[in-house]
Every structure is written in structure tokens, then in C-alpha cells.
Design an enzyme around this catalytic site. Structure first.
Site, PDB file in Angstrom:
ATOM      1  N   CYS A 139       0.608  -1.394  -0.087  1.00 39.49           N
ATOM      2  CA  CYS A 139      -0.196  -0.147  -0.157  1.00 39.49           C
ATOM      3  C   CYS A 139       1.063   1.083  -0.328  1.00 39.49           C
ATOM      4  CB  CYS A 139      -0.914  -0.085   0.979  1.00 39.49           C
ATOM      5  SG  CYS A 139      -2.188  -1.553   0.823  1.00 39.49           S
ATOM      6  N   HIS A 394      -8.746   3.653  -2.171  1.00 42.16           N
ATOM      7  CA  HIS A 394      -7.688   3.521  -2.548  1.00 42.16           C
ATOM      8  C   HIS A 394      -7.260   2.492  -3.325  1.00 42.16           C
ATOM      9  CE1 HIS A 394      -4.161   2.149  -0.274  1.00 42.16           C
ATOM     10  NE2 HIS A 394      -4.414   1.103   0.052  1.00 42.16           N
ATOM     11  N   CYS A 426      -0.644   2.249   6.466  1.00 40.10           N
ATOM     12  CA  CYS A 426      -0.131   1.299   6.653  1.00 40.10           C
ATOM     13  C   CYS A 426       0.575   0.270   5.426  1.00 40.10           C
ATOM     14  CB  CYS A 426      -1.084   0.533   7.847  1.00 40.10           C
ATOM     15  SG  CYS A 426      -2.557   0.177   6.779  1.00 40.10           S
ATOM     16  N   GLY A 428       0.492  -3.688   4.368  1.00 39.03           N
ATOM     17  CA  GLY A 428       0.247  -5.450   4.493  1.00 39.03           C
ATOM     18  C   GLY A 428       2.025  -5.612   4.511  1.00 39.03           C
TER      19      GLY A 428
END
Length: 463
Positions: A139, A394, A426, A428
Site C-alpha cells: 500500500c 484506495h 499502513c 500489508g
């Protein structure tokens, strides 16, 4: 008059950060490499003014709902090409001067996406001499691309580069391909890398006591702010219209359209409506489709160069890249990443959290967004002032670069009321990333020059 001019030259020589200091001068001379960023900041520059890495253009596509939105029938390379073209055309830069293009992208097969990005560069008018590559830190990939370009410019590999991001979640849905190594059974943290992101959201909510109501309130506020920003035209400076097609799934009829508005924003979102939604990942959980980020298609690009080059070309400076940090956290609660990464990036810039005027924190899930905001004690009025991923969307690989465009254009609008901004998300498998930016017109070569103490404590309360 001549003597006065000579005195000025001597004074400017002493204040110039590129001027050399002898050993016995270093503790008593003025230097523009140490700057007062506010009453409580220990902000300082670590390189000569002309070597600053600056952003001269940052644009994005509209962000559209995957499989249902305006880009559902658009090829990934046709998403990237318009933003690459925009940063060149709007600055009148010769594309052959770009040293490298780095594109953050997550879900597509690596070699295929690399070829698609190269194709997009050709569509955008770049010559064959300009190289391109991809980067994947999940991300944060778009922000990582920007950071990689900044690092390469700092290292002297080239003077001009583009950091970009791309994701078509319509074409490349989130899925694990192939088998899983059985060794994972013996490593709990490795097992947690395989957790669905929604389960990590539930873990954050449960472990840190983030209620369903708090999450739904955050989602409503995200939509409210995004709707207000759209209505006020605040995204127009950052969005590049994309001409594409939409295919009717029933008739197969193609319709030519131009997409220039984010299509996932729900202006009428309310707590009452969100409270009706069922949880998605856990029967007695709190994470719903309404308080999670949207699955999205989109792209963004950021044109960066040495300040001295930008000045030579007469280009307006939108922002200055200051610091970047990526950190690791427990994969089971990967959403806490920003709470760990932001302090590291801010400290590296010689700043304190109170010195930051605006934050763009990716709203992967409301649970982790609320936790990070509360953990760091941030003022909600400074965070995602134009809405976040729960409203805008996103597109995994593009989000970081999209946030750069959104942050810097908002800082430009606010002018002197906004000097420093932070972008964070954040990641993954358990990480967080953050970067610090400075508004482009907020500094000059001699700004805040002052005596550098030997202990390098650069503000009255940094002790």
C-alpha cells in the site's frame, strides 16, 4: 557604493550553506543549514539549499470504483499515461531530460505491469532513452516510488525523475496465486502475513478498543470532507481528466466519456445508514464495507528534481521532499503502521509532531485510522482535510503518489498557514511508511539562518 556591495557579497558568502567553513569557524559561524521551523522545532537542513529535492508537479486521475466505476473498462496503461503526460506538458519539460520513472504498483504480475508501464511512457510521449521500473511495497508503493526518486536525485544518479503509482483493481483483484509454503505453520508471524486485511482491522479494533461507532463516525466525516472538497473544486488542480470508454455490460455498447471526478464519494453518508451495514470479516466484529477503504482504479505522478535545476528552468516549486521512513510492525495488526512510522520520519526531519500542519493518513480501515490518530494525539482538524480513502478510494499502488498531489496542492492553497505536511499509510504484512514534505514557497536560501551550537540542539526547547 562599491564598498557596500562588497560587504554584502562577504555577508552572503558567510550565510550561504554551500560555503566552506574552517574547523575553528564551524562553531561560531552562521549557517542556513540550521533553520528555526517554529518555537519548538529542532528542524535543520542536512544538505546545501540548491541540492534540495523538490516537487514541481503532481497530478492524479480521478479515483473510480473498481468493476463499477468510470475506469472499469480502461486498461491500466491508459490510466498511467495521462498523468505522465500531464507532468511534462504542464511544466513544458523536455521528456528526454527525465533520468528515470519509478511506478508503484501492487496487484498485477510484475513483468506484465513493468511492460505496461513502459508502454504508458511511450503513449505519454517519452523517448526510448528514458528508462522506467516498478516498485512494490504494497500500500505504500506510490510513496516508495517518490522516495526512491528522491534518493536517486540525492545520490547524484540523475537530476530529474518521476515517482508514480498505478492500480487497476478491476483488472487485478486481490488474490493469492499458487500454494503456500508449509513451513509457515511453524512461524506465527509468517502465518499472520497471510491474514485477510479485514481480519487485521478487526484485530486492531479489538486489541486497542476502537468501537464500531468511532469507526462509522470516521467514515462519515471522510465522506463529508471529500464531498465538500469536490463541491468547492479543491481537487481540480490535482486531477487530470481522462478520456476513455464505458461498456454497457448488458448490451456491449461502448460510450466515450471523460472522467474527472472521484465517483466513490457518498455525500449523504450518515451514521444511521452505516450502522445498518453488516460486518464483513467477523460475525461479531466492527469492520464493514462502509468503514473500510474502497476498492479503486487510479494513477498519479510526481515530477521531482534538484532545486537548482528547477530554479534554472524557472519552474514553480510545489513542495520539498524532506524525509522518508518505513518501519515494521506486528503483521496481525498491520494497520498500526502509521503510528510507528510517522514519529520516525518527523524526527528525521528535525521536527516534532506539533510542527506538522497537515497529515494525509491513508484510511485503509477506520479502525486503524482512528487508532493511529488517537495514539499520536493528532488534531483531527489537521488530518485528511479533504477526505480520505474511505470516501475517495484506495488504488493500492497509486495511493502514495495520489496523497502527494492532494497534500501539496492543499498546502499551496493554505499558503503561510501550512509549512510542513506528512503522508503515511499502513502496509500489508505488517509495516508502515511515512514521509515529510515542506511547502515549496516557504523557504529560501537564507531563511532562518542562525548560529549553530556545537551540541546541534537547534531550538530553545529541544534539550
Amino acid at each position: 557604493m562599491e564598498k557596500a556591495m562588497n560587504r554584502q557579497k562577504i555577508l552572503l558568502h558567510h550565510l550561504n550553506p554551500s560555503s566552506s567553513l574552517s574547523a575553528n569557524e564551524s562553531s561560531s559561524s552562521l549557517s542556513a543549514s540550521a533553520c528555526l521551523a517554529g518555537d519548538s522545532a529542532a528542524y535543520h537542513r542536512t544538505s546545501a539549499f540548491g541540492d534540495d529535492v523538490v516537487i514541481v508537479a503532481a497530478y492524479r486521475t480521478a479515483l473510480c470504483k473498481a468493476k463499477r466505476g468510470g475506469f472499469k473498462d480502461t486498461h491500466a496503461d491508459d490510466l498511467l499515461a495521462p498523468v505522465l503526460k500531464a507532468v511534462i506538458e504542464k511544466t513544458n519539460l523536455n521528456p528526454s531530460e527525465v533520468g528515470d520513472i519509478i511506478v508503484g504498483t501492487v496487484l498485477a504480475p510484475g513483468s506484465q505491469r513493468a511492460s505496461e508501464c513502459r508502454m504508458a511512457a511511450f503513449y505519454a510521449g517519452f523517448p526510448e532513452t528514458v528508462p522506467i521500473r516498478t516498485v512494490n511495497r504494497q500500500c505504500s508503493s506510490g510513496l516508495q516510488a517518490v522516495a526512491d526518486v528522491a534518493a536517486a536525485i540525492k545520490a547524484g544518479f540523475y537530476d530529474i525523475g518521476i515517482g508514480a503509482g498505478l492500480e487497476s483493481m478491476t483488472v487485478n483483484p486481490m488474490a493469492w496465486e499458487g500454494s503456500v509454503n508449509p513451513k509457515v505453520e511453524f512461524f506465527e508471524q509468517a502465518q499472520n502475513c497471510l491474514l485477510p486485511m479485514g481480519i487485521t482491522s478487526e484485530n486492531v479494533a479489538e486489541r486497542f478498543g476502537v468501537s464500531r461507532k468511532e469507526q462509522d463516525q470516521a467514515a462519515v466525516e471522510s465522506h463529508r470532507r471529500a464531498a465538500a472538497a469536490t463541491a468547492a473544486g479543491r481537487f481540480k488542480d490535482e486531477i487530470v481528466p481522462v478520456s476513455t470508454k464505458i461498456v454497457d455490460p448488458k448490451t456491449g455498447e461502448e460510450k466515450s466519456v471523460t472522467i474527472s471526478v472521484d465517483d466513490g464519494i457518498r455525500p449523504n453518508a450518515s451514521l444511521a445508514d452505516l450502522a445498518k451495514l453488516k460486518t464483513v470479516f467477523k460475525r461479531d466484529g466492527t469492520t464493514t464495507a462502509g468503514n473500510s477503504s474502497q476498492v479503486t482504479d487510479g494513477a498519479a505522478a510526481v515530477l521531482m528534481m534538484k532545486r537548482s535545476v528547477a530554479v534554472q528552468k524557472g519552474l514553480p516549486i510545489l513542495g520539498v521532499f524532506r524525509t522518508f521512513a518505513a518501519v515494521g510492525v506486528d503483521p496481525a495488526v498491520m494497520g498500526i503502521g502509521p503510528a510507528a512510522a510517522i514519529p520516525v520520519a518527523v524526527k528525521a526531519a528535525g521536527l516534532e509532531l506539533d510542527d506538522i500542519d497537515l497529515f494525509e493518513i491513508n484510511e485503509a480501515f477506520a479502525s486503524q485510522f482512528v487508532y493511529c490518530r488517537n495514539k499520536l494525539g493528532l488534531d483531527p482538524a489537521k488530518i485528511n482535510v479533504n477526505g480520505g480513502a474511505m470516501a475517495i478510494g484506495h488504488p493500492l499502488g497509486a495511493t502514495g503518489a495520489r496523497c502527494v498531489a492532494t497534500l501539496l496542492h492543499e498546502m499551496k492553497r493554505r499558503g503561510k498557514d501550512s509549512r510542513f505536511g506528512v503522508i503515511s499509510m499502513c502496509i500489508g504484512s505488517g509495516m508502515g511508511a511515512a514521509a515529510v514534505f515542506e511547502r515549496g514557497d516557504s523557504v529560501d536560501e537564507l531563511r532562518n539562518a542562525r548560529k549553530v551550537e556545537a551540541n546541534l540542539l537547534l531550538s530553545k526547547d529541544a534539550k
